[in-house]
Design a protein around this motif. Structure first.
Motif, PDB file in Angstrom:
ATOM      1  N   VAL A   1      60.349 -25.065  26.564  1.00  0.00           N
ATOM      2  CA  VAL A   1      59.803 -23.748  26.891  1.00  0.00           C
ATOM      3  C   VAL A   1      58.489 -23.865  27.655  1.00  0.00           C
ATOM      4  O   VAL A   1      57.988 -22.865  28.173  1.00  0.00           O
ATOM      5  N   ARG A   2      57.933 -25.060  27.712  1.00  0.00           N
ATOM      6  CA  ARG A   2      56.646 -25.242  28.395  1.00  0.00           C
ATOM      7  C   ARG A   2      56.637 -26.624  29.026  1.00  0.00           C
ATOM      8  O   ARG A   2      56.943 -27.615  28.356  1.00  0.00           O
ATOM      9  N   LEU A   3      56.291 -26.716  30.296  1.00  0.00           N
ATOM     10  CA  LEU A   3      56.188 -28.012  30.955  1.00  0.00           C
ATOM     11  C   LEU A   3      54.808 -28.602  30.719  1.00  0.00           C
ATOM     12  O   LEU A   3      53.921 -27.966  30.148  1.00  0.00           O
ATOM     13  N   ALA A   4      54.617 -29.861  31.112  1.00  0.00           N
ATOM     14  CA  ALA A   4      53.373 -30.570  30.809  1.00  0.00           C
ATOM     15  C   ALA A   4      52.155 -29.798  31.316  1.00  0.00           C
ATOM     16  O   ALA A   4      52.147 -29.299  32.448  1.00  0.00           O
ATOM     17  N   PRO A   5      51.099 -29.711  30.493  1.00  0.00           N
ATOM     18  CA  PRO A   5      49.958 -28.858  30.838  1.00  0.00           C
ATOM     19  C   PRO A   5      48.920 -29.551  31.706  1.00  0.00           C
ATOM     20  O   PRO A   5      48.773 -30.770  31.696  1.00  0.00           O
ATOM     21  N   ARG A   6      48.153 -28.752  32.441  1.00  0.00           N
ATOM     22  CA  ARG A   6      46.948 -29.259  33.081  1.00  0.00           C
ATOM     23  C   ARG A   6      45.894 -29.523  32.013  1.00  0.00           C
ATOM     24  O   ARG A   6      45.958 -28.978  30.902  1.00  0.00           O
ATOM     25  N   LEU A   7      44.930 -30.353  32.339  1.00  0.00           N
ATOM     26  CA  LEU A   7      43.885 -30.696  31.390  1.00  0.00           C
ATOM     27  C   LEU A   7      43.119 -29.448  30.963  1.00  0.00           C
ATOM     28  O   LEU A   7      42.624 -28.696  31.804  1.00  0.00           O
ATOM     29  N   ASN A   8      43.083 -29.223  29.640  1.00  0.00           N
ATOM     30  CA  ASN A   8      42.363 -28.091  29.029  1.00  0.00           C
ATOM     31  C   ASN A   8      42.939 -26.744  29.440  1.00  0.00           C
ATOM     32  O   ASN A   8      42.265 -25.704  29.331  1.00  0.00           O
ATOM     33  N   GLU A   9      44.196 -26.732  29.849  1.00  0.00           N
ATOM     34  CA  GLU A   9      44.804 -25.478  30.307  1.00  0.00           C
ATOM     35  C   GLU A   9      44.787 -24.401  29.230  1.00  0.00           C
ATOM     36  O   GLU A   9      44.657 -23.209  29.528  1.00  0.00           O
ATOM     37  N   HIS A  10      44.904 -24.821  27.975  1.00  0.00           N
ATOM     38  CA  HIS A  10      45.019 -23.845  26.883  1.00  0.00           C
ATOM     39  C   HIS A  10      43.814 -23.892  25.943  1.00  0.00           C
ATOM     40  O   HIS A  10      43.874 -23.376  24.822  1.00  0.00           O
ATOM     41  N   GLY A  11      42.719 -24.525  26.388  1.00  0.00           N
ATOM     42  CA  GLY A  11      41.588 -24.749  25.498  1.00  0.00           C
ATOM     43  C   GLY A  11      41.042 -23.480  24.872  1.00  0.00           C
ATOM     44  O   GLY A  11      40.881 -23.389  23.639  1.00  0.00           O
ATOM     45  N   GLU A  12      40.736 -22.481  25.692  1.00  0.00           N
ATOM     46  CA  GLU A  12      40.160 -21.252  25.148  1.00  0.00           C
ATOM     47  C   GLU A  12      41.145 -20.543  24.232  1.00  0.00           C
ATOM     48  O   GLU A  12      40.767 -20.017  23.172  1.00  0.00           O
ATOM     49  N   GLU A  13      42.401 -20.521  24.621  1.00  0.00           N
ATOM     50  CA  GLU A  13      43.449 -19.889  23.810  1.00  0.00           C
ATOM     51  C   GLU A  13      43.527 -20.538  22.433  1.00  0.00           C
ATOM     52  O   GLU A  13      43.595 -19.856  21.400  1.00  0.00           O
ATOM     53  N   ILE A  14      43.505 -21.866  22.389  1.00  0.00           N
ATOM     54  CA  ILE A  14      43.605 -22.597  21.123  1.00  0.00           C
ATOM     55  C   ILE A  14      42.379 -22.342  20.254  1.00  0.00           C
ATOM     56  O   ILE A  14      42.489 -22.133  19.031  1.00  0.00           O
ATOM     57  N   LEU A  15      41.209 -22.336  20.852  1.00  0.00           N
ATOM     58  CA  LEU A  15      39.987 -22.101  20.080  1.00  0.00           C
ATOM     59  C   LEU A  15      39.957 -20.681  19.518  1.00  0.00           C
ATOM     60  O   LEU A  15      39.551 -20.464  18.366  1.00  0.00           O
ATOM     61  N   ARG A  16      40.391 -19.719  20.307  1.00  0.00           N
ATOM     62  CA  ARG A  16      40.434 -18.346  19.793  1.00  0.00           C
ATOM     63  C   ARG A  16      41.371 -18.241  18.598  1.00  0.00           C
ATOM     64  O   ARG A  16      41.058 -17.575  17.600  1.00  0.00           O
ATOM     65  N   GLU A  17      42.549 -18.885  18.693  1.00  0.00           N
ATOM     66  CA  GLU A  17      43.496 -18.851  17.580  1.00  0.00           C
ATOM     67  C   GLU A  17      42.897 -19.448  16.310  1.00  0.00           C
ATOM     68  O   GLU A  17      43.246 -19.047  15.200  1.00  0.00           O
ATOM     69  N   ALA A  18      41.990 -20.434  16.483  1.00  0.00           N
ATOM     70  CA  ALA A  18      41.357 -21.073  15.329  1.00  0.00           C
ATOM     71  C   ALA A  18      40.166 -20.293  14.809  1.00  0.00           C
ATOM     72  O   ALA A  18      39.499 -20.730  13.865  1.00  0.00           O
TER      73      ALA A  18
ATOM     74  N   ALA B   1      30.073 -30.972  17.282  1.00  0.00           N
ATOM     75  CA  ALA B   1      30.834 -29.735  17.493  1.00  0.00           C
ATOM     76  C   ALA B   1      32.283 -30.016  17.846  1.00  0.00           C
ATOM     77  O   ALA B   1      33.182 -29.248  17.477  1.00  0.00           O
ATOM     78  N   GLY B   2      32.546 -31.104  18.573  1.00  0.00           N
ATOM     79  CA  GLY B   2      33.919 -31.472  18.896  1.00  0.00           C
ATOM     80  C   GLY B   2      34.686 -31.903  17.673  1.00  0.00           C
ATOM     81  O   GLY B   2      35.840 -31.500  17.456  1.00  0.00           O
ATOM     82  N   ARG B   3      34.046 -32.713  16.847  1.00  0.00           N
ATOM     83  CA  ARG B   3      34.673 -33.159  15.598  1.00  0.00           C
ATOM     84  C   ARG B   3      34.927 -31.974  14.669  1.00  0.00           C
ATOM     85  O   ARG B   3      35.995 -31.861  14.054  1.00  0.00           O
ATOM     86  N   ASP B   4      33.957 -31.049  14.585  1.00  0.00           N
ATOM     87  CA  ASP B   4      34.139 -29.878  13.728  1.00  0.00           C
ATOM     88  C   ASP B   4      35.261 -28.983  14.238  1.00  0.00           C
ATOM     89  O   ASP B   4      35.979 -28.357  13.447  1.00  0.00           O
ATOM     90  N   ALA B   5      35.425 -28.932  15.565  1.00  0.00           N
ATOM     91  CA  ALA B   5      36.515 -28.132  16.120  1.00  0.00           C
ATOM     92  C   ALA B   5      37.868 -28.686  15.686  1.00  0.00           C
ATOM     93  O   ALA B   5      38.792 -27.926  15.352  1.00  0.00           O
ATOM     94  N   VAL B   6      38.008 -30.024  15.685  1.00  0.00           N
ATOM     95  CA  VAL B   6      39.260 -30.625  15.235  1.00  0.00           C
ATOM     96  C   VAL B   6      39.531 -30.260  13.775  1.00  0.00           C
ATOM     97  O   VAL B   6      40.668 -29.941  13.394  1.00  0.00           O
ATOM     98  N   LEU B   7      38.496 -30.297  12.949  1.00  0.00           N
ATOM     99  CA  LEU B   7      38.689 -29.955  11.540  1.00  0.00           C
ATOM    100  C   LEU B   7      39.113 -28.498  11.374  1.00  0.00           C
ATOM    101  O   LEU B   7      39.965 -28.183  10.534  1.00  0.00           O
ATOM    102  N   ARG B   8      38.562 -27.619  12.173  1.00  0.00           N
ATOM    103  CA  ARG B   8      38.976 -26.207  12.101  1.00  0.00           C
ATOM    104  C   ARG B   8      40.413 -26.041  12.572  1.00  0.00           C
ATOM    105  O   ARG B   8      41.182 -25.251  11.997  1.00  0.00           O
ATOM    106  N   LEU B   9      40.803 -26.778  13.597  1.00  0.00           N
ATOM    107  CA  LEU B   9      42.200 -26.739  14.035  1.00  0.00           C
ATOM    108  C   LEU B   9      43.124 -27.278  12.944  1.00  0.00           C
ATOM    109  O   LEU B   9      44.208 -26.741  12.705  1.00  0.00           O
TER     110      LEU B   9
END
Length: 400
Positions: free
Chosen positions: A361-378, A76-84
Motif C-alpha cells: 500500500v506504500r512504496l519506499a519513503p523519502r528520508l523523513n517523509e512521514h516525520g511530522e505525521e509520526i510525531l503528531r501521532e505520538a 530529545a531523539g532518544r526520548d522520542a523513540v521511547l515515546r514512539l
C-alpha cells in the motif's frame, strides 16, 4: 489489510537484514515506522538512482514503511523513540546490544515504558559466547559457517561467497518468525519479551542442517557433507545451445527419464537403478547426465522432459527472469508509479491468504517523509516538533 493489520513496528534497522525483516512484516500488514539517522539508511546510496537517496537496494527493501529521522545521540531523539515505543507492539534493531545500551535504549529501559513490547535484536552473535560484542556482516558469517569452503569444494578450489546477501535475508526471515511467535505469546499472556536473533547461530544451523552428515554421531562416522550437494556436476547442465536446470530425483522420475531418452542401459546399471545406488555414485550419475544433456538444445530438452514429467526449469539470468512466463502471468514484477521516482519495477508479496490478503500500500519513503505525521501521532505538539527541527534532532520534511 494483511494478517498483521493493527501491529505497529518501530524499525531501528539499517542496510539489509533488519530492513528485509521489517519490509516483510509490512507486507503482512504491519505499520512500519522506519527510524533513520539524519543522513538516512546507507542503502539509499547504493546503485543507480534517478534522485539522490533513492537507490534500488533501498527501494526494494523498504516498501510499506514510513520514514522519520532522529539523532539518537541527542536526549530529545532518544526520548522520542521511547515515546514512539509506548504505542508500539514491536521494536526491532540490528546494531550490537551494547550500542543500544549506550544509547540508553536497552531492553530494561524500553520495557519499563511498554511491558507489552516485543524487543527484537538481529545482530551477529549470541550474547553468551566470546563473540558477543564482535561486529558481523553477511560475508563474515558466510565464511564462518563454511559456505565459501563448500563453494571451493564444488568448483575450482577457490573459496567464494555466495553472490547474494544470503545471510541477511535468511536471518531476516528468521526474525519475522520469531517476532510473530513473540506476538502470539504476548497476546496470550499480556507480556512482551526480549528476543535475540543472532546471525552466526542461525546460519550455522541452516548450513549444518544439510551438511552435518556423519558428524551427527559421536564419535563421527565421516567428515560431514551431503554428497549430492557437493558433487561438482550438480549444476545447470550445458545443452547444445545453452544451459538448463534439471533434477532427476526419485525412482519414478528416473524411470520416466530412461524411457524418454531410450537409455535402457542405465536402467540396468546398479549405479542408476535405485536411489541407494545413485546416492553412492552421485558423481558418476551427475557426470553422465552432463554428457547426455549436451546432445539436444535447451528447447528440445524442455519439451521432452516436461512431457515425461521430469522436473525442469530454465536457467535464467537477471534480465531473462523478468520475462519468465509464470512470473509474468502472476504479475510478480509489477511496474508501478512511485510518487517521486516515477515508473519502477516492484515485486509483489509472494504469499497469499484466503481471509487477509496482503498488498503493498506504500512504496519506499523519502528520508523523513512521514516525520511530522509520526510525531503528531505520538502526541508531540507543533511547538515540540518545531523545536526538534531547530535543535537538529530531526530534519524538516522533504520538499514536495
Amino acid at each position: 489489510m494483511g494478517p498483521l493489520q493493527g501491529i505497529k513496528v518501530i524499525d531501528m534497522t539499517t542496510v539489509l537484514m533488519g530492513p528485509y525483516a521489517t519490509q516483510t512484516l509490512g507486507d503482512y500488514g504491519a505499520d512500519i515506522i522506519k527510524v533513520e539517522s539524519l543522513d538516512g539508511d546507507v542503502t539509499r546510496l547504493i546503485g543507480p538512482t534517478r534522485h539522490p537517496g533513492m537507490g534500488p537496494v533501498f527501494l526494494n527493501t523498504n516498501r510499506g514503511k514510513r520514514s522519520i529521522c532522529l539523532d539518537l545521540k541527542k536526549t530529545a531523539g532518544r526520548d522520542a523513540v521511547l515515546r514512539l515505543a509506548e504505542q508500539a507492539d514491536v521494536l526491532i534493531y540490528n546494531v550490537r546490544p551494547q550500542a543500544m545500551a549506550r544509547l540508553d535504549l536497552g531492553y530494561d529501559v524500553v520495557a519499563k515504558r511498554n511491558p507489552r513490547l516485543v524487543y527484537a535484536g538481529v545482530f551477529g552473535f549470541g550474547q553468551g559466547g566470546p563473540y558477543a560484542a564482535k561486529p558481523a556482516y553477511d560475508d563474515l558469517i558466510q565464511g564462518a559457517t563454511a559456505l565459501p569452503a563448500l563453494m571451493a569444494q564444488t568448483s575450482d578450489g577457490v573459496p567464494r561467497y555466495v553472490p547474494n546477501a544470503l545471510v541477511d535475508r535468511i536471518v531476516g526471515l528468521t526474525a519475522v518468525g520469531a517476532i510473530c511467535a513473540s506476538l502470539v505469546h504476548r497476546d496470550r499472556t499480556g507480556r512482551g519479551q526480549r528476543v535475540d536473533i543472532p546471525m552466526f547461530e542461525t546460519m550455522a544451523g541452516f548450513v549444518m542442517g544439510d551438511h552435518m552428515g556423519g558428524l551427527t554421531y559421536e564419535p563421527p562416522l565421516d567428515k560431514g557433507g551431503y554428497a549430492r550437494h557437493l558433487s561438482r556436476d550438480r549444476r545447470p547442465y550445458k545443452t547444445a545451445d545453452g544451459y538448463i536446470s534439471v533434477i532427476v530425483y526419485n525412482d519414478k522420475q528416473w524411470e520416466n527419464f530412461f524411457h524418454a531418452t531410450g537409455r535402457d542401459d542405465l536402467r540396468k546399471d546398479p549405479k542408476f537403478a535405485t536411489f541407494a545406488g545413485r546416492a553412492a555414485s552421485i558423481d558418476t550419475v551427475y557426470g553422465e547426465l552432463a554428457r547426455i544433456f549436451t546432445t539436444r538444445t535447451t528447447a528440445e530438452w524442455t519439451e521432452l522432459l516436461t512431457k515425461a514429467d521430469v522436473p525442469v526449469m530454465p536457467m535464467h539470468d537477471l534480465e531473462s527472469i523478468l520475462e519468465d512466463p509464470h512470473l509474468k502471468a502472476t504479475n510478480f514484477f509489477p511496474v508501478v508509479d512511485h510518487p517521486t521516482e516515477g515508473r519502477i519495477r516492484s515485486m509483489k508479496v509472494s504469499t497469499t491468504w484466503s481471509e487477509t490478503p496482503a498488498e503493498t500500500v506504500r512504496l519506499a519513503p523519502r528520508l523523513n517523509e512521514h516525520g511530522e505525521e509520526i510525531l503528531r501521532e505520538a502526541g508531540f505538539s507543533e511547538d515540540e516538533i518545531a523545536a526538534m527541527v531547530r535543535d537538529g534532532v530531526t530534519r524538516p520534511p522533504p520538499a514536495a
